[in-house]
Scaffold this motif. Structure first.
Motif, PDB file in Angstrom:
ATOM      1  N   ALA A 158      33.096  33.563  10.239  1.00 27.06           N
ATOM      2  CA  ALA A 158      33.918  32.609  10.985  1.00 27.06           C
ATOM      3  C   ALA A 158      35.380  33.015  10.997  1.00 27.06           C
ATOM      4  O   ALA A 158      36.143  32.620  11.892  1.00 27.06           O
ATOM      5  N   GLY A 159      35.812  33.817  10.031  1.00 30.95           N
ATOM      6  CA  GLY A 159      37.191  34.261   9.976  1.00 30.95           C
ATOM      7  C   GLY A 159      37.533  35.321  11.001  1.00 30.95           C
ATOM      8  O   GLY A 159      38.708  35.654  11.186  1.00 30.95           O
ATOM      9  N   LEU A 160      36.532  35.844  11.690  1.00 32.99           N
ATOM     10  CA  LEU A 160      36.768  36.913  12.660  1.00 32.99           C
ATOM     11  C   LEU A 160      37.173  36.400  14.026  1.00 32.99           C
ATOM     12  O   LEU A 160      37.564  37.188  14.892  1.00 32.99           O
ATOM     13  N   GLY A 161      37.075  35.090  14.257  1.00 29.93           N
ATOM     14  CA  GLY A 161      37.462  34.550  15.556  1.00 29.93           C
ATOM     15  C   GLY A 161      37.158  33.078  15.675  1.00 29.93           C
ATOM     16  O   GLY A 161      36.420  32.508  14.868  1.00 29.93           O
ATOM     17  N   GLY A 162      37.741  32.460  16.682  1.00 28.73           N
ATOM     18  CA  GLY A 162      37.565  31.023  16.879  1.00 28.73           C
ATOM     19  C   GLY A 162      36.213  30.669  17.472  1.00 28.73           C
ATOM     20  O   GLY A 162      35.470  31.527  17.950  1.00 28.73           O
ATOM     21  N   ASN A 163      35.896  29.369  17.435  1.00 27.05           N
ATOM     22  CA  ASN A 163      34.615  28.892  17.958  1.00 27.05           C
ATOM     23  C   ASN A 163      34.745  27.414  18.290  1.00 27.05           C
ATOM     24  O   ASN A 163      35.421  26.661  17.580  1.00 27.05           O
ATOM     25  N   LYS A 164      34.102  26.998  19.362  1.00 29.86           N
ATOM     26  CA  LYS A 164      34.120  25.603  19.756  1.00 29.86           C
ATOM     27  C   LYS A 164      33.559  24.723  18.640  1.00 29.86           C
ATOM     28  O   LYS A 164      32.554  25.063  18.019  1.00 29.86           O
ATOM     29  N   LYS A 165      34.238  23.610  18.358  1.00 27.35           N
ATOM     30  CA  LYS A 165      33.862  22.631  17.341  1.00 27.35           C
ATOM     31  C   LYS A 165      34.081  23.133  15.905  1.00 27.35           C
ATOM     32  O   LYS A 165      33.698  22.470  14.957  1.00 27.35           O
ATOM     33  N   PHE A 166      34.723  24.305  15.783  1.00 28.09           N
ATOM     34  CA  PHE A 166      34.987  24.852  14.453  1.00 28.09           C
ATOM     35  C   PHE A 166      36.432  25.344  14.338  1.00 28.09           C
ATOM     36  O   PHE A 166      36.706  26.323  13.650  1.00 28.09           O
ATOM     37  N   ALA A 167      37.349  24.674  14.997  1.00 21.23           N
ATOM     38  CA  ALA A 167      38.728  25.164  15.063  1.00 21.23           C
ATOM     39  C   ALA A 167      39.344  25.323  13.678  1.00 21.23           C
ATOM     40  O   ALA A 167      39.893  26.379  13.344  1.00 21.23           O
ATOM     41  N   MET A 168      39.266  24.286  12.852  1.00 20.44           N
ATOM     42  CA  MET A 168      39.907  24.349  11.541  1.00 20.44           C
ATOM     43  C   MET A 168      39.103  25.188  10.553  1.00 20.44           C
ATOM     44  O   MET A 168      39.674  25.853   9.687  1.00 20.44           O
ATOM     45  N   TYR A 169      37.792  25.170  10.677  1.00 26.06           N
ATOM     46  CA  TYR A 169      36.971  25.983   9.778  1.00 26.06           C
ATOM     47  C   TYR A 169      37.257  27.465  10.000  1.00 26.06           C
ATOM     48  O   TYR A 169      37.517  28.218   9.040  1.00 26.06           O
ATOM     49  N   THR A 170      37.241  27.908  11.268  1.00 24.83           N
ATOM     50  CA  THR A 170      37.528  29.307  11.545  1.00 24.83           C
ATOM     51  C   THR A 170      38.971  29.650  11.189  1.00 24.83           C
ATOM     52  O   THR A 170      39.262  30.765  10.752  1.00 24.83           O
ATOM     53  N   ALA A 171      39.875  28.690  11.356  1.00 28.62           N
ATOM     54  CA  ALA A 171      41.285  28.943  11.030  1.00 28.62           C
ATOM     55  C   ALA A 171      41.471  29.205   9.542  1.00 28.62           C
ATOM     56  O   ALA A 171      42.192  30.125   9.145  1.00 28.62           O
ATOM     57  N   THR A 172      40.834  28.401   8.697  1.00 34.69           N
ATOM     58  CA  THR A 172      40.986  28.602   7.254  1.00 34.69           C
ATOM     59  C   THR A 172      40.309  29.891   6.800  1.00 34.69           C
ATOM     60  O   THR A 172      40.826  30.597   5.918  1.00 34.69           O
ATOM     61  N   LYS A 173      39.180  30.230   7.403  1.00 34.11           N
ATOM     62  CA  LYS A 173      38.518  31.489   7.038  1.00 34.11           C
ATOM     63  C   LYS A 173      39.334  32.686   7.531  1.00 34.11           C
ATOM     64  O   LYS A 173      39.369  33.735   6.874  1.00 34.11           O
ATOM     65  N   GLY A 174      39.996  32.526   8.671  1.00 34.21           N
ATOM     66  CA  GLY A 174      40.885  33.580   9.148  1.00 34.21           C
ATOM     67  C   GLY A 174      42.089  33.751   8.245  1.00 34.21           C
ATOM     68  O   GLY A 174      42.557  34.870   8.009  1.00 34.21           O
ATOM     69  N   PHE A 175      42.604  32.643   7.718  1.00 37.20           N
ATOM     70  CA  PHE A 175      43.702  32.704   6.754  1.00 37.20           C
ATOM     71  C   PHE A 175      43.272  33.506   5.528  1.00 37.20           C
ATOM     72  O   PHE A 175      43.990  34.398   5.068  1.00 37.20           O
ATOM     73  N   MET A 176      42.099  33.189   4.997  1.00 32.51           N
ATOM     74  CA  MET A 176      41.604  33.899   3.822  1.00 32.51           C
ATOM     75  C   MET A 176      41.501  35.392   4.089  1.00 32.51           C
ATOM     76  O   MET A 176      41.916  36.225   3.262  1.00 32.51           O
TER      77      MET A 176
END
Length: 281
Positions: A158-176
């Motif tokens: 999920a940290g590799l890019g955004g996804n519908k309905k997962f904006a904050m989840y992908t954002a935090t994994k991208g931060f990590m």
């Protein structure tokens, strides 16, 4: 196929010297967190176990002490709160830490960003970014003083890019992911290994609970097709810990894709362009 970075297993004594005598596993109550504690204890490391569930941690502590004859400490805390993070910091100050495994997670809360309560997203941000940053800062100081150790960040595709309905989840994994790769570049010459281990789908109680909630068949089966057991995931992560900054499972293991290694080359290239303008501090 084995990854290009795979090497012969590290001797237990060498593993203990580099990453012991204590490891802290943040998010240790079940799944890959609990399995990390078991495999680290099998290597002779004492384990500080951090999560919200005291019963689960106490049961794991008993298992580690009985089965592997190591010491274990239980630290119960809600890392979505500032008080919880400070409690963990205070509970670790007397331990000689050599390894941090950050495995803390929460349900992805699949929802359109504007449809869910703001507090839900704030809690996810606190856990996935603020707690990670604060604990890495304090534990990282100790590792730097020792001149050796490791930081293992159990991340997600999920940290590799955004996804519908997962904006904050992908954002935090991208931060990590970006945080970990930057730390790898900063700490690799100081004897500290940093690895982002990106997981696609792993068999955990959380996954099975979400499948049950969504009415997906197979949540009570012994195995789930296309889903990897936690034991295998952790074994690979510990093997690859010295080979940061990033390992993307399963392609880097099964296809020899080298995607994680390519990300490391990209980090080095970015620094070459940046260094002339900022220098070293």
């Amino acid at each position: 196929m084995m990854s290009d970075s795979a090497s012969s297993p590290v001797r237990m004594a060498d593993f203990q010297d580099k990453y012991g005598p204590w490891a802290v596993i943040i998010g240790a109550s079940h799944g890959t967190g609990a399995e990390s504690a078991r495999q680290l204890a099998a290597q002779g490391l004492n384990c500080a176990l951090v999560a919200r569930s005291a019963p689960a941690l106490l049961a794991l502590k008993k298992e580690l002490k009985t089965r592997y004859r190591v010491e274990a400490r239980v630290i119960t805390a809600d890392l979505s709160t500032e008080a919880g993070v400070h409690h963990v910091q205070d509970s670790l100050v007397d331990l000689d830490l050599g390894l941090m495994v950050f495995n803390a997670g929460a349900p992805a809360y699949p929802s359109k960003f504007l449809n869910a309560p703001l507090q839900t997203w704030q809690d996810l941000l606190n856990l996935g970014a603020n707690a990670l940053m604060t604990l890495t800062y304090s534990i990282g100081q100790q590792l730097r003083e020792r001149g050796k150790g490791g930081i293992l960040l159990m991340g997600s595709h999920a940290g590799l890019g955004g996804n519908k309905k997962f904006a904050m989840y992908t954002a935090t994994k991208g931060f990590m992911l970006n945080f970990g790769e930057s730390l790898w570049m900063e700490l690799k010459d100081q004897g500290i290994d940093v690895l982002n281990f990106l997981i696609q789908v792993v068999d955990t109680p959380t996954l099975r609970k979400e499948m049950q909630r969504a009415g997906i068949e197979g949540c009570d089966s012994d195995t789930i097709p296309g889903v990897y057991p936690a034991e295998a995931i952790v074994k690979l992560a510990l093997r690859e810990l010295p080979n940061g900054p990033t390992f993307i499972h399963p392609e880097d293991e099964e296809q020899g894709a080298g995607t994680g290694k390519a990300r490391g080359s990209a980090v080095k290239e970015r620094w070459e362009h940046t260094a002339p303008f900022v220098g070293e501090d």
